[in-house]
Scaffold this motif. Structure first.
Motif, PDB file in Angstrom:
ATOM      1  N   SER A   1       0.842  -1.068  -0.005  1.00 49.59           N
ATOM      2  CA  SER A   1      -0.051  -0.050  -0.090  1.00 49.59           C
ATOM      3  C   SER A   1       0.823   1.263  -0.096  1.00 49.59           C
ATOM      4  O   SER A   1       2.006   1.387   0.703  1.00 49.59           O
ATOM      5  CB  SER A   1      -0.846  -0.014   1.193  1.00 49.59           C
ATOM      6  OG  SER A   1      -1.838  -1.115   1.144  1.00 49.59           O
ATOM      7  N   VAL A   2       0.492   2.104  -0.651  1.00 49.39           N
ATOM      8  CA  VAL A   2       1.302   3.609  -1.014  1.00 49.39           C
ATOM      9  C   VAL A   2       0.356   4.532  -0.618  1.00 49.39           C
ATOM     10  O   VAL A   2      -0.613   4.657  -0.937  1.00 49.39           O
ATOM     11  CB  VAL A   2       1.653   3.652  -2.193  1.00 49.39           C
ATOM     12  CG1 VAL A   2       2.493   5.232  -2.384  1.00 49.39           C
ATOM     13  CG2 VAL A   2       2.628   2.671  -2.716  1.00 49.39           C
ATOM     14  N   VAL A   3       0.766   5.466   0.573  1.00 46.05           N
ATOM     15  CA  VAL A   3      -0.035   6.500   1.051  1.00 46.05           C
ATOM     16  C   VAL A   3       0.793   7.713   0.937  1.00 46.05           C
ATOM     17  O   VAL A   3       2.050   8.002   1.096  1.00 46.05           O
ATOM     18  CB  VAL A   3      -0.075   6.358   2.597  1.00 46.05           C
ATOM     19  CG1 VAL A   3      -1.157   7.369   3.214  1.00 46.05           C
ATOM     20  CG2 VAL A   3      -0.646   5.009   2.893  1.00 46.05           C
TER      21      VAL A   3
ATOM     22  N   VAL B   1       3.584   7.075  13.530  1.00 52.08           N
ATOM     23  CA  VAL B   1       3.535   5.903  12.686  1.00 52.08           C
ATOM     24  C   VAL B   1       2.305   5.168  13.335  1.00 52.08           C
ATOM     25  O   VAL B   1       1.553   4.143  12.589  1.00 52.08           O
ATOM     26  CB  VAL B   1       4.917   5.018  12.977  1.00 52.08           C
ATOM     27  CG1 VAL B   1       4.467   3.603  12.482  1.00 52.08           C
ATOM     28  CG2 VAL B   1       5.823   5.681  12.473  1.00 52.08           C
ATOM     29  N   GLU B   2       2.046   5.033  14.757  1.00 58.24           N
ATOM     30  CA  GLU B   2       0.781   4.231  15.351  1.00 58.24           C
ATOM     31  C   GLU B   2      -0.543   4.859  14.658  1.00 58.24           C
ATOM     32  O   GLU B   2      -1.425   3.983  14.493  1.00 58.24           O
ATOM     33  CB  GLU B   2       0.758   4.510  16.900  1.00 58.24           C
ATOM     34  CG  GLU B   2      -0.253   3.699  17.696  1.00 58.24           C
ATOM     35  CD  GLU B   2      -0.373   4.417  18.924  1.00 58.24           C
ATOM     36  OE1 GLU B   2      -1.441   3.844  19.703  1.00 58.24           O
ATOM     37  OE2 GLU B   2       0.400   5.113  19.473  1.00 58.24           O
ATOM     38  N   GLU B   3      -0.506   6.095  14.620  1.00 59.81           N
ATOM     39  CA  GLU B   3      -1.940   6.439  13.917  1.00 59.81           C
ATOM     40  C   GLU B   3      -2.040   6.006  12.568  1.00 59.81           C
ATOM     41  O   GLU B   3      -3.239   5.878  11.938  1.00 59.81           O
ATOM     42  CB  GLU B   3      -2.070   8.174  13.847  1.00 59.81           C
ATOM     43  CG  GLU B   3      -2.240   8.414  15.396  1.00 59.81           C
ATOM     44  CD  GLU B   3      -2.365   9.852  15.539  1.00 59.81           C
ATOM     45  OE1 GLU B   3      -2.403  10.643  14.471  1.00 59.81           O
ATOM     46  OE2 GLU B   3      -2.463  10.393  16.652  1.00 59.81           O
TER      47      GLU B   3
ATOM     48  N   THR C   1      -4.785   3.236  10.085  1.00 59.02           N
ATOM     49  CA  THR C   1      -5.699   3.456   8.808  1.00 59.02           C
ATOM     50  C   THR C   1      -5.532   2.417   7.647  1.00 59.02           C
ATOM     51  O   THR C   1      -5.964   2.344   6.605  1.00 59.02           O
ATOM     52  CB  THR C   1      -5.466   4.831   8.302  1.00 59.02           C
ATOM     53  OG1 THR C   1      -4.100   4.927   7.682  1.00 59.02           O
ATOM     54  CG2 THR C   1      -5.501   5.743   9.333  1.00 59.02           C
ATOM     55  N   MET C   2      -4.492   1.407   7.853  1.00 61.75           N
ATOM     56  CA  MET C   2      -4.047   0.373   7.141  1.00 61.75           C
ATOM     57  C   MET C   2      -4.902  -1.075   7.256  1.00 61.75           C
ATOM     58  O   MET C   2      -4.943  -1.509   8.405  1.00 61.75           O
ATOM     59  CB  MET C   2      -2.521   0.325   6.757  1.00 61.75           C
ATOM     60  CG  MET C   2      -1.765   1.631   6.916  1.00 61.75           C
ATOM     61  SD  MET C   2      -2.270   2.486   5.225  1.00 61.75           S
ATOM     62  CE  MET C   2      -1.636   1.339   4.085  1.00 61.75           C
ATOM     63  N   PRO C   3      -5.213  -1.623   6.213  1.00 68.59           N
ATOM     64  CA  PRO C   3      -5.819  -2.994   6.377  1.00 68.59           C
ATOM     65  C   PRO C   3      -4.709  -4.172   7.030  1.00 68.59           C
ATOM     66  O   PRO C   3      -3.548  -3.814   6.354  1.00 68.59           O
ATOM     67  CB  PRO C   3      -6.327  -3.238   4.869  1.00 68.59           C
ATOM     68  CG  PRO C   3      -5.590  -2.495   4.145  1.00 68.59           C
ATOM     69  CD  PRO C   3      -5.364  -1.272   4.970  1.00 68.59           C
ATOM     70  N   ASN C   4      -4.984  -4.846   7.776  1.00 70.44           N
ATOM     71  CA  ASN C   4      -4.175  -6.100   7.981  1.00 70.44           C
ATOM     72  C   ASN C   4      -3.021  -5.684   8.588  1.00 70.44           C
ATOM     73  O   ASN C   4      -2.207  -6.551   8.866  1.00 70.44           O
ATOM     74  CB  ASN C   4      -3.901  -7.009   6.816  1.00 70.44           C
ATOM     75  CG  ASN C   4      -5.123  -7.338   6.321  1.00 70.44           C
ATOM     76  OD1 ASN C   4      -6.048  -7.861   6.623  1.00 70.44           O
ATOM     77  ND2 ASN C   4      -4.952  -7.585   4.663  1.00 70.44           N
TER      78      ASN C   4
ATOM     79  N   VAL D   1       4.372   6.811   1.931  1.00 69.36           N
ATOM     80  CA  VAL D   1       4.726   5.789   2.712  1.00 69.36           C
ATOM     81  C   VAL D   1       4.506   4.583   2.032  1.00 69.36           C
ATOM     82  O   VAL D   1       3.184   4.374   1.490  1.00 69.36           O
ATOM     83  CB  VAL D   1       3.883   5.663   4.021  1.00 69.36           C
ATOM     84  CG1 VAL D   1       4.239   4.737   5.003  1.00 69.36           C
ATOM     85  CG2 VAL D   1       4.231   6.970   4.928  1.00 69.36           C
ATOM     86  N   GLU D   2       5.392   3.802   2.211  1.00 72.41           N
ATOM     87  CA  GLU D   2       5.110   2.428   1.439  1.00 72.41           C
ATOM     88  C   GLU D   2       5.112   1.143   2.657  1.00 72.41           C
ATOM     89  O   GLU D   2       5.786   1.102   3.487  1.00 72.41           O
ATOM     90  CB  GLU D   2       6.288   1.928   0.577  1.00 72.41           C
ATOM     91  CG  GLU D   2       6.489   2.755  -0.243  1.00 72.41           C
ATOM     92  CD  GLU D   2       7.877   2.735  -0.929  1.00 72.41           C
ATOM     93  OE1 GLU D   2       8.642   1.814  -0.775  1.00 72.41           O
ATOM     94  OE2 GLU D   2       8.278   3.700  -2.079  1.00 72.41           O
TER      95      GLU D   2
END
Length: 306
Positions: A41-43, A56-58, A62-65, A117-118
């Motif tokens: 995933s790329v944000v 990083v925690e937040e 928001t990312m799956p899995n 972010v990757e």
């Protein structure tokens, strides 16, 4: 009245869709995202701002899995792999500017000056080492350009929560010497009161400062220098030992007052840096990456009761 040919309409629709190319570097080389046989995933930095991501925690929430947790069980979990509560090992390695934040305290690192972010899911130990059995979070920083740009932000909230952040970058010498600076600072008084001294029992303070330097002596040779300083002080309710008889049924109004005989505090500091060298030959590139990170964490034991 005439009806449109479905085949022609479908072909026009296909021609009007242009997904573009997304370049990722999570496998140590620049690749097109669609060509990488891995769950990634790329944000972008715009998405981070829209999601109001501060660390990083937040981000991982928001990312799956993939899940980030704080407090006593701090760390990052993914696909059934969890951080150890006895050691600092973490199944997901966080990279910031190419520097590995190898232990589970990486969940608190502020997200500033980010290009994108990757997030790689799945074992990556062959490339990144033994602590990457669950995946990688690769935070790619913005590179300064000839044009100067920057931003400043601030927030204010409940319990005297305050946040300030900035970033600025540009060329000191066009096409030769580039500089980037960024930083953030935040504090929060908290809502739990220590009745023994009247002080707040779960206040928080954080700050970080980062530097990016890019030097281009020749058209073929590039030098990149990155440095970062991070400090965190956290007095958190998660560190309290709640009586087993009250665990699960204590209300917020009851937890608002507590008696602490000793200060309850976690202090975390880290400094990191990276030196990247790249020389472009006619048919291939030669690169070298040297990184450094030093981290300290101190806990003050507490004894308390309601």
């Amino acid at each position: 009245m005439s009806a449109a040919n479905p085949a022609i309409a479908d072909e026009q629709t296909k021609q009007s869709i242009n997904l573009g190319e997304v370049e990722v570097t999570a496998n140590k080389i620049s690749e097109n995202l669609k060509d990488v046989p891995q769950s990634i995933s790329v944000v972008s930095d715009t998405e981070l701002q829209e999601r109001d991501v501060k660390n990083v925690e937040e981000l991982v929430k928001t990312m799956p899995n993939i899940t980030g947790v704080g407090g006593m069980y701090e760390g990052i979990s993914t696909r059934g792999l969890n951080p150890s509560i006895y050691t600092s090992s973490n199944p997901v390695t966080v990279y910031v500017g190419g520097v590995a934040q190898s232990n589970k305290d990486a969940a608190y690192i502020p997200v500033t000056n980010i290009d994108h972010v990757e997030v790689l899911r799945g074992p990556s130990s062959a490339i990144y080492g033994k602590d990457s059995i669950g995946g990688i979070i690769n935070i790619v920083l913005k590179e300064p350009t000839n044009e100067w740009s920057g931003s400043v932000g601030a927030e204010y909230g409940s319990h005297k929560y305050m946040l300030g952040l900035f970033e600025a970058s540009g060329a000191l010498i066009d096409d030769k010497l580039f500089l980037g600076l960024n930083g953030s600072a935040s504090k929060e008084d908290g809502w739990i009161i220590n009745d023994l001294n009247g002080d707040k029992a779960n206040d928080k303070k954080n700050y970080n400062f980062g530097l990016n330097l890019k030097i281009v002596p020749t058209d073929r040779f590039t030098v990149k220098i990155y440095g970062d300083l991070f400090h965190r002080q956290d007095d958190s309710l998660d560190e309290l030992f709640i009586p087993k008889s009250r665990f699960g049924n204590i209300s917020k109004s009851e937890a608002k007052h507590i008696n602490l005989e000793t200060p309850a505090r976690v202090k975390q500091t880290s400094s990191s840096g990276a030196l990247d060298l790249k020389y472009e030959f006619d048919k291939f590139d030669a690169t070298s990456a040297t990184t450094f990170r030093r981290a300290k964490k101190r806990r003050a034991l507490r004894r308390g009761f309601w």
